[in-house]
Design an enzyme around this catalytic site. Structure first.
Site, PDB file in Angstrom:
ATOM      1  N   LYS A  56       0.841  -1.138   0.038  1.00 56.79           N
ATOM      2  CA  LYS A  56       0.128   0.086   0.093  1.00 56.79           C
ATOM      3  C   LYS A  56       1.035   1.218   0.036  1.00 56.79           C
ATOM      4  CE  LYS A  56      -1.986   2.820   2.757  1.00 56.79           C
ATOM      5  NZ  LYS A  56      -1.964   4.017   1.781  1.00 56.79           N
ATOM      6  N   THR A  62       5.200   7.713  13.880  1.00 53.40           N
ATOM      7  CA  THR A  62       5.069   6.756  15.152  1.00 53.40           C
ATOM      8  C   THR A  62       3.621   6.672  15.700  1.00 53.40           C
ATOM      9  OG1 THR A  62       7.416   7.325  15.656  1.00 53.40           O
ATOM     10  CG2 THR A  62       5.809   6.672  17.569  1.00 53.40           C
ATOM     11  N   GLU A  95       9.324   0.939  10.910  1.00 54.83           N
ATOM     12  CA  GLU A  95      10.227   2.110  10.859  1.00 54.83           C
ATOM     13  C   GLU A  95       9.566   3.456  10.798  1.00 54.83           C
ATOM     14  OE1 GLU A  95      13.427   1.035  10.573  1.00 54.83           O
ATOM     15  OE2 GLU A  95      13.215  -1.094   9.811  1.00 54.83           O
ATOM     16  N   CYS A 113      13.227  10.911   7.514  1.00 55.78           N
ATOM     17  CA  CYS A 113      12.947  10.364   8.837  1.00 55.78           C
ATOM     18  C   CYS A 113      14.590  10.475   9.684  1.00 55.78           C
ATOM     19  CB  CYS A 113      12.523   8.991   8.920  1.00 55.78           C
ATOM     20  SG  CYS A 113      13.716   7.930   7.791  1.00 55.78           S
ATOM     21  N   GLU A 123       9.031  15.823  15.986  1.00 56.84           N
ATOM     22  CA  GLU A 123       9.119  15.674  14.597  1.00 56.84           C
ATOM     23  C   GLU A 123       8.452  16.764  13.423  1.00 56.84           C
ATOM     24  OE1 GLU A 123       8.082  12.103  12.451  1.00 56.84           O
ATOM     25  OE2 GLU A 123      10.219  11.897  11.668  1.00 56.84           O
TER      26      GLU A 123
HETATM   27  P1  NAP Z   1       1.988   8.288   7.886  1.00 63.11           P
HETATM   28  O1  NAP Z   1       0.943   9.361   8.175  1.00 63.11           O
HETATM   29  O2  NAP Z   1       2.297   7.483   9.212  1.00 63.11           O
HETATM   30  O3  NAP Z   1       1.637   7.123   6.785  1.00 63.11           O
HETATM   31  C1  NAP Z   1       2.322   6.223   6.751  1.00 63.11           C
HETATM   32  C2  NAP Z   1       1.706   5.046   5.742  1.00 63.11           C
HETATM   33  O4  NAP Z   1       0.636   4.662   6.604  1.00 63.11           O
HETATM   34  C3  NAP Z   1       0.578   5.744   4.456  1.00 63.11           C
HETATM   35  O5  NAP Z   1       0.838   4.845   3.459  1.00 63.11           O
HETATM   36  C4  NAP Z   1      -0.548   5.940   5.061  1.00 63.11           C
HETATM   37  O6  NAP Z   1      -1.634   6.104   4.308  1.00 63.11           O
HETATM   38  C5  NAP Z   1      -0.615   4.729   5.951  1.00 63.11           C
HETATM   39  N1  NAP Z   1      -1.508   4.817   6.953  1.00 63.11           N
HETATM   40  C6  NAP Z   1      -2.052   5.996   7.795  1.00 63.11           C
HETATM   41  N2  NAP Z   1      -2.904   5.599   8.722  1.00 63.11           N
HETATM   42  C7  NAP Z   1      -2.928   4.176   8.933  1.00 63.11           C
HETATM   43  C8  NAP Z   1      -3.838   3.594   9.326  1.00 63.11           C
HETATM   44  N3  NAP Z   1      -4.794   3.686  10.493  1.00 63.11           N
HETATM   45  N4  NAP Z   1      -3.750   2.091   9.343  1.00 63.11           N
HETATM   46  C9  NAP Z   1      -2.828   1.692   8.129  1.00 63.11           C
HETATM   47  N5  NAP Z   1      -2.239   2.430   7.455  1.00 63.11           N
HETATM   48  C10 NAP Z   1      -2.219   3.836   7.787  1.00 63.11           C
HETATM   49  O7  NAP Z   1       3.460   8.768   7.584  1.00 63.11           O
HETATM   50  P2  NAP Z   1       3.634   9.599   6.338  1.00 63.11           P
HETATM   51  O8  NAP Z   1       3.313  11.149   6.806  1.00 63.11           O
HETATM   52  O9  NAP Z   1       3.374   9.279   5.248  1.00 63.11           O
HETATM   53  O10 NAP Z   1       5.504   9.943   6.482  1.00 63.11           O
HETATM   54  C11 NAP Z   1       6.080  10.505   7.249  1.00 63.11           C
HETATM   55  C12 NAP Z   1       6.471   9.665   8.555  1.00 63.11           C
HETATM   56  O11 NAP Z   1       7.486   8.397   8.163  1.00 63.11           O
HETATM   57  C13 NAP Z   1       7.459  10.392   9.375  1.00 63.11           C
HETATM   58  O12 NAP Z   1       7.172  10.237  10.706  1.00 63.11           O
HETATM   59  C14 NAP Z   1       8.838   9.806   8.980  1.00 63.11           C
HETATM   60  O13 NAP Z   1       9.974  10.170  10.082  1.00 63.11           O
HETATM   61  C15 NAP Z   1       8.477   8.437   8.900  1.00 63.11           C
HETATM   62  N6  NAP Z   1       9.464   7.672   8.000  1.00 63.11           N
HETATM   63  C16 NAP Z   1      10.222   6.811   8.558  1.00 63.11           C
HETATM   64  C17 NAP Z   1      11.229   6.020   8.011  1.00 63.11           C
HETATM   65  C18 NAP Z   1      12.321   5.328   8.622  1.00 63.11           C
HETATM   66  O14 NAP Z   1      12.852   4.415   8.001  1.00 63.11           O
HETATM   67  N7  NAP Z   1      12.289   5.223   9.810  1.00 63.11           N
HETATM   68  C19 NAP Z   1      11.756   6.420   6.637  1.00 63.11           C
HETATM   69  C20 NAP Z   1      10.658   7.558   5.994  1.00 63.11           C
HETATM   70  C21 NAP Z   1       9.779   8.114   6.752  1.00 63.11           C
HETATM   71  P3  NAP Z   1      -2.072   7.355   3.568  1.00 63.11           P
HETATM   72  O15 NAP Z   1      -1.182   7.948   2.752  1.00 63.11           O
HETATM   73  O16 NAP Z   1      -3.376   6.913   3.029  1.00 63.11           O
HETATM   74  O17 NAP Z   1      -2.602   8.133   4.847  1.00 63.11           O
END
Ligand code: NAP
Length: 497
Positions: free
Chosen positions: A191, A246, A267, A301, A400
């Protein structure tokens, strides 16, 4: 490739034939409901594509297809050398299409074209090729049991894995998930983030061309809160691998607990410390301090968002960092000279502005940037921004921001530097700069993060694991260690008569 001008890329963008349907059981299909979601270009707010918006009913079809192929063993029981051949071929096809894929990623994410050409696509190619090449070189174990017995310890695929990825590095994180999960024989339902589904759909077509059997890779664009949640709660999914925030990671652990205890690897976010001692190579440290936070507009991240600087060099060092910050002013991502593009969308743009306001209110001293810019483009651009004299207790040092905002925190001695670095709910990455090997190594050892650089930032490659301590996650992407997240250990105990 980079001799191309902005106009060349713009013309090529107009010719792109963008795949916008879901990829299920080897075919591109519309969502069962017929619903779509508009995908926008963050550089100017223009419409890029109407992408299939899959729901639980599409997910069920995809999971059933993934399960069926797994049980048949078309992929799971294929000789590792044959899986290798297909994965390496897939990597070749991606590489051959670097230019088009890099352009698509640039338009979808707002990443500078020079980054997508030189970093994102090559990183995906290397990840898939490396994992493919590794899989027929991994041996299982025979433990030292009594002479009248023989035991086998094997790593077997989990089964059906769901991979949920974010929008900030869509292609790289997708490759980090798909390469090891597919190499180890799983079927995968991916996804992508709703904002950035296009590169995943593009590489799905190339996977089929490379010979990946139907159903082994399913790509389902759709909302996380409904379709993603449905996958995470699904009783017929064995593993869940996630990169994202997170708070969503915390939900996924709950969904696993409420459903079938699917193996869940996360992650997550970060607030990474970048510690600079007076005896470091300050020119190099200053250049990298700016790159560490402004690369990808701070939407990284591992961004080095907390710059922890020895008090006695603070002013002189920050003059150097500010000089570099000026080189990160945002611009059109299609311009090969651009280093920083826009924020992903209006919400993220507003979020960054809100944190700048909070920084002022908390009493931090703004020494560079702080403003939205290029509004006339229709895109979401923000200046590189530096707050000095920040206390680690401030919100801008603890939360963050996911934007180009640097918090600079002074320290007096090694102990204070380490305490500040570790005073965070996160533990993803960090760096220390010092020419004294004792200082550098002792600080690196004491900071509780998954990846620590000494006299570099963003160091590492596919040969080393990547992941977080504390609330930055519990999984490891990349390297042979990633294979462990996608396999179960199985013991077979044989007794001889
Ligand atoms: P996010 O809001 O957590 O979304 C990530 C993914 O999860 C998206 O595909 C999102 O879908 C999906 N999602 C959201 N709510 C969900 C739920 N209740 N159940 C299942 N899936 C769900 O994060 P983001 O804003 O896309 O990305 C930024 C974050 O990613 C930051 O916190 C960053 O630090 C972290 N990150 C971490 C790493 C690492 O390797 N540690 C690398 C890159 C990024 P939708 O898009 O449809 O909302």
């Amino acid at each position: 490739m980079l001799e191309k001008t902005t106009q060349n890329w713009k013309s090529q963008a107009e010719e792109l034939d963008i795949e916008s349907r879901a990829f299920i059981n080897g075919r591109f299909v519309d969502a069962v409901s017929g619903e779509t979601r508009t995908c926008f270009n963050p550089a100017d707010g223009s419409r890029l594509a109407e992408v299939a918006c899959c729901g639980p009913e599409d997910a069920d079809v995809a999971v059933a297809g993934a399960r069926a192929v797994f049980e048949r063993g078309d992929w799971a029981k294929m000789a590792p050398a044959d899986r290798k051949r297909i994965l390496v071929q897939w990597a070749e096809l991606i590489e051959q299409n670097t230019e088009e894929l890099a352009l698509l990623e640039c338009l979808d994410v707002g990443k500078p074209i020079s980054d997508t050409v030189n970093v994102d696509v090559p990183s995906a190619v290397r990840t898939i090729r490396w994992s493919g090449e590794a899989i027929d070189k991994v041996y299982d174990e025979i433990p030292p049991t009594p002479a009248d017995t023989l035991a086998l310890i094997q790593r077997l695929p989990l089964g059906v894995v769901a991979a949920i990825v974010p929008w900030n590095f869509p292609l790289s994180t997708t490759a980090w998930k798909l390469a090891p999960s597919l190499a180890t024989g799983n079927s995968v339902v991916l996804k992508p983030a709703s904002a950035t589904p296009l590169s995943a759909l593009y590489i799905a077509r190339l996977a089929a061309e490379a010979g990946l059997p139907e159903g082994v890779l399913q790509v389902l664009p759709g909302p996380g809160g409904s379709m993603g949640k449905h996958l995470a709660l699904h009783m017929d999914i064995d593993g869940l691998t996630f990169t994202g925030s997170t708070p969503v990671g915390q939900l996924l652990m709950q969904y696993s607990g409420k459903s079938n205890l699917k193996r869940t690897f996360l992650e997550l976010g970060g607030k990474s410390p970048n510690i600079v001692f007076a005896d470091a190579n300050l020119d190099k440290a200053a250049a990298m301090a700016a790159a560490a936070v402004f690369y990808n507009g701070g939407q990284t991240c591992t961004a080095g968002t907390r710059l922890i600087v020895e008090e006695k060099i603070l002013d002189a060092f920050m003059d150097k960092v500010t000089g570099h910050a000026a080189k990160w002013m945002p611009g059109n991502p299609l311009d090969p000279a651009t280093r920083m593009g826009p924020m992903i969308d209006e919400a993220q743009h507003n979020n960054v502005a809100e944190y700048v306001k909070i920084g002022h209110e908390e009493g931090a001293v703004l020494t560079f940037g702080g403003n939205r810019v290029l509004d006339e483009t229709g895109g979401y651009y923000h200046e590189p921004t530096i707050f000095c004299r920040v206390s680690n207790q401030m919100q801008i040092a603890q939360e963050e921001i996911f934007g180009p905002v640097l918090s600079v925190i002074p320290f007096a001695d090694v102990e204070e530097a380490v305490n500040i670095a570790n005073d965070s709910i996160y533990g993803l990455a960090g760096a220390v700069w010092s020419n004294d090997i004792n200082t550098a190594h002792s600080v690196a050892a004491a900071v509780r993060v998954g990846t620590m650089g000494i006299n570099n930032y963003f160091g590492g490659d596919i040969t080393v694991p990547f992941g977080g301590f504390k609330q930055s996650g519990n999984g490891r992407d990349k390297s042979i260690h990633a294979f462990h997240d996608y396999t179960e250990l199985k013991t077979t105990w044989i007794e001889f008569e």
